[in-house]
Design a protein around this motif. Structure first.
Motif: not given
Length: 234
Positions: A84-87, A89-93, A101-104, A188-194
């Motif tokens: 799952r590469a959606q932002v 999913d990363k944020v929720t995790g 979070y490592i993407i396959k 870095a980026g929005d997912s990290f900030d959130r």
């Protein structure tokens, strides 16, 4: 003789489990692999992993449901490995307490490097002071709990503890987003900030802060955060 760290691999694809187990064992780690959440949870009754590699798309449950338990109850590091590469999913995790979070698809050498970095952080923390007193609270980093003056304890996750330690080690100093990303790692980026915003919000709740006027963790808009309490380490 100290045992090597135990890394559990929860993924329903046997090729991925075998590939990661081989790479990790070649690097000196012990591993255990699982294909289903139910068998993994049963094993948690008798094992305590140091770190868990966790896929989200499991045949019997969404892997996200396991993160909070692993981080809070077992005190394990959690690295999500997912297609799952959606932002979101990363944020929720990350919000739930995952450390990375490592993407396959991925290079197993990258996964080993991320595992080594997270466990190195753990050893560094264990070697440093484990208790801090501030504003009527005691933070116990050895058992991931906040204790108030009445002796009531509030647990926190590894991820929340990393943010709390960052603040307590730098009281009354501006901590920018760039510093947080450098010290805590992760993309870095929005997912990290959130994710950081959520972890700080949860820390404020656990410290019984007024969300509209927090007295300890102050937001400096456009710049970062400042922890205003006096801190004593022991």
């Amino acid at each position: 003789m100290t045992q090597a760290p135990l890394v559990t691999i929860l993924d329903d694809e046997p090729e991925i489990r075998s590939m990661l187990a081989a790479a990790l064992e070649d690097s000196g780690y012990r591993t255990l692999g699982f294909s289903r959440a139910t068998e993994f949870e049963a094993a948690l009754q008798s094992i305590t992993p140091d770190l868990c590699l966790l896929d989200l798309s499991l045949p019997d449950r969404d892997g996200l449901t396991l993160i909070h338990r692993l981080a809070l109850e077992k005190g394990a590091r959690v690295i999500i490995i997912s297609g799952r590469a959606q932002v979101q999913d990363k944020v929720t995790g990350l919000e739930l307490g995952a450390d990375d979070y490592i993407i396959k698809p991925f290079d197993p050498a990258e996964v080993v490097a991320r595992v080594r970095a997270r466990l190195r952080q753990e050893r560094t923390a264990a070697a440093s002071s484990q208790t801090a007193q501030f504003a009527g609270w005691t933070a116990h980093f050895d058992r991931f709990a906040l204790e108030d003056t009445a002796g009531e304890e509030v647990p926190f996750s590894h991820a929340e503890g990393e943010v709390l330690r960052l603040f307590l080690e730098r009281p009354k100093r501006l901590i920018s987003r760039a510093v947080m990303q450098e010290v805590l790692g992760g993309g870095a980026g929005d997912s990290f900030d959130r994710a950081m915003d959520v972890r700080i919000s949860r820390l404020r709740t656990k410290l019984r802060e007024d969300p509209k006027n927090p007295r300890l963790i102050k937001t400096i808009y456009g710049a970062g955060y400042i922890f205003l309490g006096d801190v004593k380490w022991s």
